[in-house]
Structures are given as structure tokens and as C-alpha cells.
Write a protein that holds these residues in place. Structure first.
Motif, PDB file in Angstrom:
ATOM      1  N   PHE A  49       8.828 -10.324  27.415  1.00 29.22           N
ATOM      2  CA  PHE A  49       7.785 -11.310  27.014  1.00 29.22           C
ATOM      3  C   PHE A  49       8.540 -12.516  26.499  1.00 29.22           C
ATOM      4  O   PHE A  49       7.887 -13.630  26.817  1.00 29.22           O
ATOM      5  N   ASP A  50       9.695 -12.331  25.774  1.00 26.19           N
ATOM      6  CA  ASP A  50      10.258 -13.623  25.284  1.00 26.19           C
ATOM      7  C   ASP A  50      11.570 -14.090  25.901  1.00 26.19           C
ATOM      8  O   ASP A  50      12.257 -15.039  25.776  1.00 26.19           O
ATOM      9  N   PRO A 153       7.780 -14.420  16.778  1.00 30.59           N
ATOM     10  CA  PRO A 153       8.425 -14.415  17.944  1.00 30.59           C
ATOM     11  C   PRO A 153       9.887 -15.216  17.880  1.00 30.59           C
ATOM     12  O   PRO A 153       9.750 -16.267  17.429  1.00 30.59           O
ATOM     13  N   GLY A 182       3.854 -10.849  19.259  1.00 30.34           N
ATOM     14  CA  GLY A 182       3.112 -10.302  20.314  1.00 30.34           C
ATOM     15  C   GLY A 182       2.449  -8.900  19.640  1.00 30.34           C
ATOM     16  O   GLY A 182       2.309  -8.572  18.492  1.00 30.34           O
ATOM     17  N   ASN A 207      -2.269 -15.019  19.515  1.00 25.92           N
ATOM     18  CA  ASN A 207      -2.763 -15.317  20.972  1.00 25.92           C
ATOM     19  C   ASN A 207      -3.660 -13.998  21.058  1.00 25.92           C
ATOM     20  O   ASN A 207      -3.857 -13.357  20.094  1.00 25.92           O
ATOM     21  N   PHE A 209      -3.627 -11.426  22.704  1.00 25.05           N
ATOM     22  CA  PHE A 209      -2.960 -10.132  22.669  1.00 25.05           C
ATOM     23  C   PHE A 209      -2.681  -9.584  21.365  1.00 25.05           C
ATOM     24  O   PHE A 209      -2.774  -8.457  20.935  1.00 25.05           O
ATOM     25  N   VAL A 210      -2.397 -10.801  20.404  1.00 24.99           N
ATOM     26  CA  VAL A 210      -2.293 -10.464  19.024  1.00 24.99           C
ATOM     27  C   VAL A 210      -3.782 -10.110  18.346  1.00 24.99           C
ATOM     28  O   VAL A 210      -3.694  -8.939  17.568  1.00 24.99           O
TER      29      VAL A 210
END
Length: 428
Positions: A49-50, A153, A182, A207, A209-210
Motif C-alpha cells: 500500500f505504501d 504510515p 492503514g 482514511n 480503511f482506518v
């Protein structure tokens, strides 16, 4: 910007917090993988993801002190002054344990105990949010929490956290920091990995997802809230300056395409002037694309017949941020029932609270200010009731307690009282 009469539908609620079925499934999968594979799952998700591979997810001591070398001295001084203001405000929220005694020997009270550990999520990746660090860490420190963990992140290029975030963390008193973001970070905080021990509560924005991950782990750990997109409502009269009102509306619109900015006023002239100013200022904003979508979809100016009607509208909205930009804002304060934070007068724009004044900027959104409060010291404490009944008190009230228990059909409850009354009677 739309100008509407108050008879039109008015709402700042946006149904984005629950996510889609696909998003919820992704989050559940991430949590399950972290619980199964621990650190390796965190590294795999960080790479996925990152876009960066990390050998070590923990921030090193070297990275912490490098941050001080990279940050501007003037910014460091501002962070320290903001931290002092935030700490001072939250120290006033502290409440002690207490005990009362009765003539019959009864002692009743409440024991206030800080949580053992909390995890604080700081959004990041493409931006730095040292203000989020201060607003989450400092009330926890004031409350007496001994273990404070930060997850955020990493930068996609350097694999590090922003210097301002690391400095703010250390200035606030948090030393345990991890480069994880995340839903995987929330899972690690809730259930632990080889490197990250689990915590008792998770706070901080993120966000979708968090937010979904926090919702998913709630019950195994506590959370602060499921925060929605930012919102501001302004109640104003003819004394308000259109350019200032427009600037304040846009200060929230630039956050997110789902952010909500609302002006409520009995002045048609002000409404028209602010609408014009918003369009003018939008052209000059670096984040104008985001702000434009926010204003178009969730921005509005509501014109009421009276100021009283405007106040009722604000109470119906229960906004996260409320600015009162009227000739005598203190006169309206007592009439406001529902708002996360209230800013009085033209010299108290919302960013004053975001960064520096002292009150917490983690606030209830999406109308939840009707029943919720800003993040505060009590969010990092728990309370235990204390009950000491003397022999005399039990003799005075025992039969009433037994009767109440039998009223509910709980005979064993009643007998737990009766056996003591009988024993005392036999002794005498």
C-alpha cells in the motif's frame, strides 16, 4: 455556492463512514492477516500500500534525533508553544478520585485510574500532521497513561516519518513510534505483533480503511470515535466580513471532497456576498479541485427569517466546528446546544483551535455532537465505583435490598443479603 431558504432540506450527514462491502471485506482480510502473520504482514502491507520495503517497522533513536536536525528552529518553537497551550488546557480537565461517608459508616466513592496503554494513529504518507500528534498524546499524558504508542504510515520515498511528526511526538512525551499505517496499523494496535504489543484504546483520525478497522476492532479494544469528514457551520449577521466568512468555509472544504461547509444567516446581503467571495477565493487555492468538489456537493448558505431560526438550525445540524460571527457572539453562546467546538467572534477562526489555542481538535462529526464530546482527558481514564457498607447500614437496608431482588425474581441475590442478616441476628 448554493443559497437556500431554510425551508429547504438541511443536513451535514454523509453516509460515507460505513464504507462499501468491498472495503469492509478488505479491512477484515487485513486484520485477519495481521493477527495470523504479525510483523511480516505489516511489512507486506506496507510494501503493497505504501510502496516501500521496511527492514524495521520501529522508528529508531537515530531517526528521532535526526528529526530535530531537519526541522526549522522557528517551527520547533511553535510546536513547543502549542504543546504548552494544549497541555495547560487539558490539565484543567483532571478530576480526582473521591469518597463520601455516611453517619451509619457507609463509604461510597469513585476511583479514577488512567488506562495502561493507548495507541494513537497519525495519518500521513503524503502529508505531515504534527497537530494530530499533540492533540492525541497530550491528553493521554495528562491523564497518566504510562504507555503511549504512535503509528503512522511512512513516506513512500524515504521510508521515514516526517520530522515534524517525530519532533511533536517527543515533545509531547511519546517514545514508542512505528512506521505502519492503514487498517494494518489498527490491527497491530488492537491485537499485537512480535514488535508491537497490544493497547487498550485506539484514537486518532484516518482514511475510510482506518475508520472501518477501528469499527471492526471495537469491543476488543476501546476507540475514540468513528470520525467522518470535517465540517464547519458559521452563524453570522451583517457585521461579518464576507471575505473572512468565505475563507473560513474554505478552510474546511480543502480537507476532503466530502467535507461540509455551511453558512446560516438571516442576512440575504451577506449570503450573496459570501457566495461571490467563495467563488473568487476558490480560484486562488492550491487545493481548489478538492475544495470545489466539497463546496459543490456539501456546501450551502442557508438564509433564515430570524436569528432565532438560525440558532435552531445550528442546533439541528450539531456541527463539528461552529463559528459565531455576530455583533455580540457571547449573547448567542448560551443558546447553542450542539457543537463540537465553538469559536466566538471574527478573531477566533477555526484554525486557531486546530493548531494552537489549547482545546482538542479531535471532535465529533456527522451530527454526533448531539451526544458526543471532543477528545479529552477522561477518554484516557476509567472509573471504578467504590462501595463499603457497614454492618449498621446493611441492617438498616438489607430487607429492602432483598425485597428488590425478589421483585426481579433473583432469589440467590436476596439470600446473599438474608444470610448476613441472619448471621448477625444469631450472634446477638
Amino acid at each position: 455556492m448554493r443559497i437556500l431558504k431554510i425551508t429547504d432540506e438541511i443536513s451535514i450527514k454523509r453516509s460515507v463512514d460505513s464504507g462499501t462491502e468491498e472495503q469492509r471485506a478488505i479491512v477484515k482480510g487485513i486484520i485477519a492477516k495481521v493477527r495470523e502473520d504479525g510483523d511480516q504482514a505489516l511489512k507486506d502491507f506496507t510494501e503493497k500500500f505504501d510502496g516501500i520495503s521496511l527492514a524495521n517497522i520501529a522508528v529508531t533513536e537515530e531517526e528521532k534525533w535526526e528529526a530535530y536536525e531537519e526541522i526549522d528552529e522557528e517551527i520547533l518553537a511553535i510546536i513547543r508553544e502549542a504543546a504548552a497551550n494544549i497541555r495547560s488546557f487539558h490539565e484543567k480537565q483532571l478530576r480526582p478520585s473521591w469518597m463520601t461517608t455516611d453517619e451509619n459508616g457507609t463509604m461510597l466513592g469513585q476511583k479514577v485510574t488512567p488506562l495502561d496503554s493507548v495507541g494513537l494513529y497519525v495519518p500521513g504518507g503524503t502529508a505531515a500532521y504534527p497537530s494530530s500528534v499533540l492533540m492525541n498524546v497530550l491528553p493521554a499524558k495528562v491523564a497518566g497513561v504510562t504507555r503511549i504508542v504512535i503509528t503512522s504510515p511512512p513516506d513512500k520515498k524515504t521510508g521515514k516519518l516526517p520530522p515534524a511528526v517525530l519532533v511533536a511526538a517527543q515533545e509531547a512525551g511519546a517514545e514508542e513510534i512505528y512506521k505502519v499505517g492503514g487498517a494494518q496499523a489498527i490491527a497491530a494496535l488492537a491485537y499485537g505483533t512480535e514488535t508491537i504489543a497490544p493497547v487498550d484504546k485506539i484514537t486518532g483520525p484516518g482514511n475510510i480503511f482506518v475508520a472501518l478497522a477501528k469499527r471492526e476492532v471495537f469491543g476488543d479494544v476501546d476507540i475514540d470515535m468513528i470520525a467522518g469528514p470535517s465540517e464547519i457551520a458559521i452563524i453570522a449577521d451583517d457585521m461579518a466580513k464576507p471575505a473572512e466568512v468565505a475563507a473560513d468555509l474554505l478552510s474546511q472544504a480543502e480537507h476532503d471532497v466530502f467535507a461540509c461547509s455551511v453558512l446560516v444567516t438571516p442576512s440575504e446581503a451577506l449570503a450573496a456576498a459570501v457566495a461571490s467571495e467563495v467563488e473568487k477565493q476558490l480560484t486562488e487555492l492550491p487545493r481548489r479541485e478538492i475544495a470545489s468538489q466539497s463546496i459543490e456537493n456539501f456546501g450551502a448558505i442557508y438564509v433564515t427569517d430570524t436569528m432565532e431560526e438560525a440558532i435552531n438550525t445550528i442546533n439541528s445540524l450539531a456541527p463539528e466546528h461552529l463559528e459565531i460571527m455576530t455583533e455580540n457572539p457571547l449573547e448567542l453562546l448560551g443558546k447553542i446546544k450542539h457543537a463540537g467546538a465553538i469559536f466566538l467572534g471574527r478573531f477566533s477562526p477555526e484554525p486557531v483551535g486546530d493548531y494552537f489555542a489549547g482545546p482538542n481538535h479531535v471532535l465529533p462529526t456527522n451530527g454526533t455532537a448531539r451526544f458526543s464530546s471532543p477528545l479529552n482527558v477522561e477518554d484516557f481514564q476509567k472509573k471504578s465505583s467504590i462501595i463499603y457498607y457497614s454492618e449498621k447500614a446493611l441492617k438498616e437496608n438489607g430487607e429492602k435490598i432483598s425485597a428488590f431482588a425478589r421483585l426481579e425474581g433473583l432469589e440467590a441475590h436476596a439470600r446473599a443479603i438474608d444470610i448476613r442478616l441472619r448471621d448477625e441476628g444469631e450472634r446477638t
